[in-house]
Design a protein around this motif. Structure first.
Motif, PDB file in Angstrom:
ATOM      1  N   LYS A  42      12.769  76.797  -1.722  1.00 35.69           N
ATOM      2  CA  LYS A  42      11.451  76.377  -2.223  1.00 35.69           C
ATOM      3  C   LYS A  42      11.526  75.011  -2.881  1.00 35.69           C
ATOM      4  O   LYS A  42      10.631  74.179  -2.705  1.00 35.69           O
ATOM      5  N   ILE A  43      12.607  74.791  -3.644  1.00 32.28           N
ATOM      6  CA  ILE A  43      12.763  73.504  -4.339  1.00 32.28           C
ATOM      7  C   ILE A  43      12.859  72.366  -3.334  1.00 32.28           C
ATOM      8  O   ILE A  43      12.213  71.325  -3.489  1.00 32.28           O
ATOM      9  N   ILE A  44      13.681  72.558  -2.290  1.00 29.33           N
ATOM     10  CA  ILE A  44      13.845  71.509  -1.277  1.00 29.33           C
ATOM     11  C   ILE A  44      12.532  71.274  -0.545  1.00 29.33           C
ATOM     12  O   ILE A  44      12.157  70.129  -0.251  1.00 29.33           O
ATOM     13  N   ASN A  45      11.815  72.376  -0.244  1.00 27.52           N
ATOM     14  CA  ASN A  45      10.509  72.225   0.422  1.00 27.52           C
ATOM     15  C   ASN A  45       9.529  71.459  -0.459  1.00 27.52           C
ATOM     16  O   ASN A  45       8.746  70.643   0.028  1.00 27.52           O
ATOM     17  N   LYS A  46       9.589  71.742  -1.777  1.00 27.33           N
ATOM     18  CA  LYS A  46       8.711  71.034  -2.703  1.00 27.33           C
ATOM     19  C   LYS A  46       9.073  69.554  -2.784  1.00 27.33           C
ATOM     20  O   LYS A  46       8.199  68.684  -2.885  1.00 27.33           O
ATOM     21  N   LEU A  47      10.378  69.282  -2.744  1.00 33.15           N
ATOM     22  CA  LEU A  47      10.828  67.883  -2.816  1.00 33.15           C
ATOM     23  C   LEU A  47      10.488  67.102  -1.553  1.00 33.15           C
ATOM     24  O   LEU A  47      10.364  65.872  -1.603  1.00 33.15           O
ATOM     25  N   GLN A  48      10.344  67.835  -0.401  1.00 30.66           N
ATOM     26  CA  GLN A  48      10.011  67.193   0.877  1.00 30.66           C
ATOM     27  C   GLN A  48      10.977  66.040   1.165  1.00 30.66           C
ATOM     28  O   GLN A  48      10.586  64.885   1.362  1.00 30.66           O
ATOM     29  N   LEU A  49      12.261  66.396   1.185  1.00 33.91           N
ATOM     30  CA  LEU A  49      13.304  65.380   1.357  1.00 33.91           C
ATOM     31  C   LEU A  49      13.177  64.643   2.686  1.00 33.91           C
ATOM     32  O   LEU A  49      13.446  63.433   2.749  1.00 33.91           O
ATOM     33  N   ALA A  50      12.771  65.353   3.730  1.00 37.16           N
ATOM     34  CA  ALA A  50      12.623  64.692   5.033  1.00 37.16           C
ATOM     35  C   ALA A  50      11.589  63.568   4.947  1.00 37.16           C
ATOM     36  O   ALA A  50      11.799  62.463   5.476  1.00 37.16           O
ATOM     37  N   ASP A  51      10.478  63.830   4.276  1.00 41.29           N
ATOM     38  CA  ASP A  51       9.443  62.804   4.116  1.00 41.29           C
ATOM     39  C   ASP A  51       9.931  61.667   3.237  1.00 41.29           C
ATOM     40  O   ASP A  51       9.600  60.495   3.477  1.00 41.29           O
ATOM     41  N   VAL A  52      10.715  62.020   2.198  1.00 40.34           N
ATOM     42  CA  VAL A  52      11.248  60.980   1.300  1.00 40.34           C
ATOM     43  C   VAL A  52      12.169  60.054   2.074  1.00 40.34           C
ATOM     44  O   VAL A  52      12.090  58.812   1.949  1.00 40.34           O
ATOM     45  N   ILE A  53      13.066  60.641   2.871  1.00 40.79           N
ATOM     46  CA  ILE A  53      13.991  59.820   3.670  1.00 40.79           C
ATOM     47  C   ILE A  53      13.218  58.943   4.647  1.00 40.79           C
ATOM     48  O   ILE A  53      13.513  57.751   4.803  1.00 40.79           O
ATOM     49  N   LYS A  54      12.233  59.528   5.317  1.00 43.38           N
ATOM     50  CA  LYS A  54      11.421  58.770   6.272  1.00 43.38           C
ATOM     51  C   LYS A  54      10.713  57.597   5.600  1.00 43.38           C
ATOM     52  O   LYS A  54      10.713  56.461   6.097  1.00 43.38           O
ATOM     53  N   LYS A  55      10.109  57.856   4.444  1.00 44.99           N
ATOM     54  CA  LYS A  55       9.379  56.800   3.738  1.00 44.99           C
ATOM     55  C   LYS A  55      10.317  55.702   3.278  1.00 44.99           C
ATOM     56  O   LYS A  55       9.966  54.512   3.324  1.00 44.99           O
ATOM     57  N   GLN A  56      11.529  56.098   2.829  1.00 44.71           N
ATOM     58  CA  GLN A  56      12.485  55.091   2.387  1.00 44.71           C
ATOM     59  C   GLN A  56      12.923  54.198   3.543  1.00 44.71           C
ATOM     60  O   GLN A  56      13.013  52.976   3.410  1.00 44.71           O
ATOM     61  N   ILE A  57      13.186  54.823   4.684  1.00 47.40           N
ATOM     62  CA  ILE A  57      13.601  54.041   5.856  1.00 47.40           C
ATOM     63  C   ILE A  57      12.453  53.146   6.322  1.00 47.40           C
ATOM     64  O   ILE A  57      12.652  51.964   6.648  1.00 47.40           O
ATOM     65  N   ASP A  58      11.246  53.712   6.346  1.00 45.31           N
ATOM     66  CA  ASP A  58      10.085  52.927   6.785  1.00 45.31           C
ATOM     67  C   ASP A  58       9.780  51.778   5.833  1.00 45.31           C
ATOM     68  O   ASP A  58       9.162  50.778   6.224  1.00 45.31           O
TER      69      ASP A  58
END
Length: 376
Positions: A316-332
């Motif tokens: 749940k914590i990882i889903n809340k953090l949305q790490l995939a979106d964070v990584i994508k936004k950082q790369i973008d």
């Protein structure tokens, strides 16, 4: 032409073609950064491969990282490792030392969370007391007295009411039979005979004021002691008591009285539960023995609870953090030149090897071509 020279020239030509082709291919991974147009039409292979597939690549990279690298299982394993255990305990120990040495209060931590949070909590707490008391008061004032008083108290009051007529008669009899009662009766007889006309004043010619007062006293005592009189008194008292029981509190007190009572109750509760003092009291002063017990044993339970809770809820914590979106936004968010620099820094040796391999394979192909031309 000299055959050897011909082979050498073809080997050099092949090497240049192979090496330059690989070099251009590597450069075209990023460049050009933007699409190029000629006569309104986009030129092929523009922009480069990575700029063209940037969004797709960042999304895929985020999925790969969260799906295969930073998985809940990885975090759970890391949380339960000895290194993490020591790190958490060190953090807890440092916080305990700081709380003890600097005498930190709950207000300190509230202000660290948000500036002005202490005042907001104090205001909200006092407002809650005011609202609850007002709400309960409205409900209480609308109820009948009989419903408000406890049953034991009501039973005791009813017993007193049943015997009140006898108690009142006893008090009146004692008063009438007393010296003060006689003097008061004598005063009233005197006023009656002197100020109530000729008929009343003529009585004093037949009886003295003293004997008249004694006669009135005696008759009043007889009247008071009669059971019929006591029954009348009792009926009146009981009837009034029954009316009082069925009356609501609103009927007995004024709006001004209700407001004053309400304000007084709210003020007393707010003073008794002084939330400001509580929040500004050092944590160690709440209960010193309890604090020492926490230092000795409680901190380990706190650590275990933190680890267990985090471990159970890691998904749940990882889903809340949305790490995939964070990584994508950082790369973008990276500039293409920055992204290219990062990739080149990581794979610079490999890219150089690819270019050298292009030169080598091109040279080898050139040699074979030269030999093939010579013989065939």
């Amino acid at each position: 032409m000299n055959p050897v020279l011909q082979v050498i020239i073809m080997a050099i030509t092949g090497a240049l073609i192979g090496g330059l082709t690989n070099t251009i291919a590597i450069k075209m991974l990023f460049k050009p950064y933007h699409a190029k147009y000629l006569f309104g039409k986009r030129l092929p292979l523009t922009p480069g491969v990575i700029p063209m597939r940037r969004e797709e690549a960042s999304t895929k990279l985020g999925e790969i990282v969260t799906g295969h690298l930073l998985t809940p299982e990885v975090f759970q394993e890391k949380l339960k490792s000895p290194e993490t255990d020591r790190l958490i305990m060190h953090f807890i120990d440092r916080q305990i030392e700081t709380i003890e040495e600097e005498k930190l209060s709950p207000s300190y931590f509230l202000e660290r969370l948000s500036k002005g949070l202490t005042e907001k909590i104090i205001h909200a707490f006092n407002k809650e007391i005011e609202d609850k008391v007002t709400q309960e008061a409205k409900h209480l004032y609308s109820r009948d007295i009989e419903d408000v008083l406890p049953k034991d108290a009501m039973t005791a009051i009813e017993y007193k009411v049943d015997h009140l007529a006898y108690d009142i008669n006893g008090k009146i009899s004692d008063y009438l039979a007393s010296e003060k009662g006689y003097r008061d009766i004598y005063t009233m007889v005197d006023e009656f005979t002197e100020n109530r006309g000729k008929l009343a004043s003529s009585i004093k010619y037949f009886m003295t004021k003293e004997s008249l007062a004694s006669r009135v006293q005696s008759e009043l005592l007889k009247l008071i002691s009669q059971e019929k009189m006591i029954a009348i008194e009792k009926k009146v008292i009981v009837d009034e008591f029954e009316k009082l029981k069925s009356s609501s509190i609103n009927e007995l007190i004024t709006e001004e009285d209700r407001s004053q009572i309400l304000v007084s109750v709210i003020k007393v509760l707010q003073e008794k539960i002084d939330i400001r003092t509580i929040l500004n009291t050092p944590i160690i002063d709440f209960n010193r023995d309890l604090f020492e017990d926490f230092k000795a044993k409680g901190k380990y339970k706190l650590k275990d609870n933190l680890v267990n809770y985090s471990s159970k809820n890691m998904t749940k914590i990882i889903n809340k953090l949305q790490l995939a979106d964070v990584i994508k936004k950082q790369i973008d968010s990276f500039e293409l030149s920055k992204l290219e620099s990062l990739v080149m820094d990581v794979a610079n040796k490999e890219f150089k090897m690819i270019m050298l391999l292009g030169y080598l394979l091109g040279g080898i192909v050139g040699v074979f071509q030269g030999i093939f031309v010579l013989f065939f």
